[in-house]
Write a protein that holds these residues in place. Structure first.
Motif, PDB file in Angstrom:
ATOM      1  N   LYS A  84       0.855  -1.187   0.000  1.00 31.49           N
ATOM      2  CA  LYS A  84       0.000   0.000   0.000  1.00 31.49           C
ATOM      3  C   LYS A  84       0.894   1.241   0.000  1.00 31.49           C
ATOM      4  CE  LYS A  84      -3.281   2.226   3.172  1.00 31.49           C
ATOM      5  NZ  LYS A  84      -4.005   2.018   4.449  1.00 31.49           N
ATOM      6  N   PRO A  85       0.621   2.224  -0.852  1.00 32.22           N
ATOM      7  CA  PRO A  85       1.422   3.451  -0.821  1.00 32.22           C
ATOM      8  C   PRO A  85       1.409   4.074   0.575  1.00 32.22           C
ATOM      9  CG  PRO A  85       0.066   3.401  -2.787  1.00 32.22           C
ATOM     10  CD  PRO A  85      -0.389   2.250  -1.919  1.00 32.22           C
ATOM     11  N   GLY A  86       2.602   4.400   1.074  1.00 28.15           N
ATOM     12  CA  GLY A  86       2.742   5.003   2.393  1.00 28.15           C
ATOM     13  C   GLY A  86       2.861   4.017   3.538  1.00 28.15           C
ATOM     14  N   ALA A  87       2.815   2.737   3.252  1.00 29.86           N
ATOM     15  CA  ALA A  87       2.908   1.728   4.314  1.00 29.86           C
ATOM     16  C   ALA A  87       4.306   1.697   4.928  1.00 29.86           C
ATOM     17  CB  ALA A  87       2.571   0.343   3.775  1.00 29.86           C
ATOM     18  N   VAL A  88       4.367   1.229   6.166  1.00 26.62           N
ATOM     19  CA  VAL A  88       5.634   0.960   6.838  1.00 26.62           C
ATOM     20  C   VAL A  88       5.944  -0.510   6.591  1.00 26.62           C
ATOM     21  CG1 VAL A  88       6.780   0.802   9.081  1.00 26.62           C
ATOM     22  CG2 VAL A  88       5.237   2.723   8.590  1.00 26.62           C
ATOM     23  N   VAL A  89       7.121  -0.785   6.034  1.00 29.99           N
ATOM     24  CA  VAL A  89       7.492  -2.152   5.674  1.00 29.99           C
ATOM     25  C   VAL A  89       8.682  -2.598   6.509  1.00 29.99           C
ATOM     26  CG1 VAL A  89       8.250  -3.680   3.813  1.00 29.99           C
ATOM     27  CG2 VAL A  89       6.622  -1.825   3.329  1.00 29.99           C
ATOM     28  N   ILE A  90       8.486  -3.674   7.247  1.00 33.07           N
ATOM     29  CA  ILE A  90       9.540  -4.269   8.057  1.00 33.07           C
ATOM     30  C   ILE A  90       9.915  -5.592   7.405  1.00 33.07           C
ATOM     31  CG2 ILE A  90      10.177  -5.166  10.328  1.00 33.07           C
ATOM     32  CD1 ILE A  90       9.560  -2.162  10.369  1.00 33.07           C
ATOM     33  N   ASP A  91      11.120  -5.665   6.874  1.00 36.97           N
ATOM     34  CA  ASP A  91      11.602  -6.898   6.248  1.00 36.97           C
ATOM     35  C   ASP A  91      12.441  -7.648   7.265  1.00 36.97           C
ATOM     36  OD1 ASP A  91      12.597  -8.938   4.687  1.00 36.97           O
ATOM     37  OD2 ASP A  91      13.208  -7.633   3.030  1.00 36.97           O
ATOM     38  N   ALA A  92      11.857  -8.699   7.826  1.00 37.27           N
ATOM     39  CA  ALA A  92      12.544  -9.508   8.834  1.00 37.27           C
ATOM     40  C   ALA A  92      13.127 -10.774   8.220  1.00 37.27           C
ATOM     41  CB  ALA A  92      11.582  -9.861   9.963  1.00 37.27           C
ATOM     42  N   GLY A  93      13.129 -10.864   6.903  1.00 34.42           N
ATOM     43  CA  GLY A  93      13.660 -12.043   6.237  1.00 34.42           C
ATOM     44  C   GLY A  93      15.147 -11.914   5.984  1.00 34.42           C
ATOM     45  N   TYR A  94      15.803 -13.046   5.953  1.00 35.12           N
ATOM     46  CA  TYR A  94      17.215 -13.075   5.565  1.00 35.12           C
ATOM     47  C   TYR A  94      17.434 -14.345   4.762  1.00 35.12           C
ATOM     48  CZ  TYR A  94      22.231 -12.808   5.512  1.00 35.12           C
ATOM     49  OH  TYR A  94      23.528 -12.730   5.080  1.00 35.12           O
ATOM     50  N   ASN A  95      17.854 -14.174   3.536  1.00 38.58           N
ATOM     51  CA  ASN A  95      18.013 -15.291   2.610  1.00 38.58           C
ATOM     52  C   ASN A  95      19.412 -15.272   2.002  1.00 38.58           C
ATOM     53  OD1 ASN A  95      15.013 -16.159   2.426  1.00 38.58           O
ATOM     54  ND2 ASN A  95      14.963 -13.946   2.137  1.00 38.58           N
ATOM     55  N   PRO A  96      19.838 -16.393   1.421  1.00 38.21           N
ATOM     56  CA  PRO A  96      21.153 -16.427   0.779  1.00 38.21           C
ATOM     57  C   PRO A  96      21.328 -15.268  -0.193  1.00 38.21           C
ATOM     58  CG  PRO A  96      20.194 -18.629   0.828  1.00 38.21           C
ATOM     59  CD  PRO A  96      19.132 -17.679   1.321  1.00 38.21           C
ATOM     60  N   GLY A  97      22.531 -14.723  -0.191  1.00 37.08           N
ATOM     61  CA  GLY A  97      22.826 -13.583  -1.048  1.00 37.08           C
ATOM     62  C   GLY A  97      22.537 -12.254  -0.386  1.00 37.08           C
ATOM     63  N   ASN A  98      22.309 -12.275   0.949  1.00 38.07           N
ATOM     64  CA  ASN A  98      22.020 -11.044   1.697  1.00 38.07           C
ATOM     65  C   ASN A  98      20.791 -10.317   1.178  1.00 38.07           C
ATOM     66  OD1 ASN A  98      23.992 -11.177   3.631  1.00 38.07           O
ATOM     67  ND2 ASN A  98      25.442  -9.862   2.559  1.00 38.07           N
ATOM     68  N   VAL A  99      19.734 -11.051   0.890  1.00 43.44           N
ATOM     69  CA  VAL A  99      18.491 -10.433   0.444  1.00 43.44           C
ATOM     70  C   VAL A  99      17.366 -10.786   1.404  1.00 43.44           C
ATOM     71  CG1 VAL A  99      19.147 -10.375  -1.991  1.00 43.44           C
ATOM     72  CG2 VAL A  99      17.879 -12.323  -1.117  1.00 43.44           C
ATOM     73  N   GLY A 100      16.420  -9.896   1.497  1.00 39.42           N
ATOM     74  CA  GLY A 100      15.293 -10.099   2.391  1.00 39.42           C
ATOM     75  C   GLY A 100      14.109 -10.720   1.680  1.00 39.42           C
TER      76      GLY A 100
END
Length: 144
Positions: A84-100
């Motif tokens: 949603k435009p303006g949302a607060v996004v918390i990326d708590a994922g951690y995957n190979p290659g340093n990507v969330g």
């Protein structure tokens, strides 16, 4: 409290994200992250919806979130189109290659606040762990 959910709350507090009355969507249902963070958000008066990778029409739900917590364990699973435009996004994922779990490049175009991977939730997890260790040692040694 669990360290990663506690770190997420500290981040939200630091950036003065008022959770009362907001719709929070947690994508992930693990016992150590997804479920506990949802309960902590609920305790802050957010309305919480739990989802997972097999939720039918997941984008329709995530696009309604004022606060979106990605903890599904799949690289770049959520994109800007899911936010949603303006949302607060918390990326708590951690995957190979340093990507969330969130495609940062497309998501930052829509989010008002977003945590990077690496460098967002991870350091906060460590900070909460250290604080809880100090608190436990202080109690055990009866130090003031």
């Amino acid at each position: 409290m669990s360290c990663t959910p506690g770190g997420i709350l500290r981040l939200l507090d630091e950036y003065q994200v008022d959770l009362a009355g907001k719709h929070a969507v947690v994508v992930g249902r693990s016992a150590i992250l997804g479920r506990p963070v949802g309960l902590l958000l609920l305790a802050r008066d957010a309305t919480v919806t739990y989802c997972h990778s097999r939720t039918v029409d997941l984008p329709a739900i995530t696009r309604k979130a004022d606060v979106l917590v990605a903890a599904v364990g799949r690289p770049r699973f959520l994109t800007g189109a899911d936010i949603k435009p303006g949302a607060v996004v918390i990326d708590a994922g951690y995957n190979p290659g340093n990507v969330g779990d969130v495609d940062f490049a497309s998501a930052r175009e829509r989010a008002s606040l977003i945590t990077p991977v690496p460098g967002g939730v991870g350091p906060m997890t460590i900070a909460v762990l250290l604080a809880q260790t100090v608190d436990a040692a202080t109690r055990q040694l009866a130090v003031r």
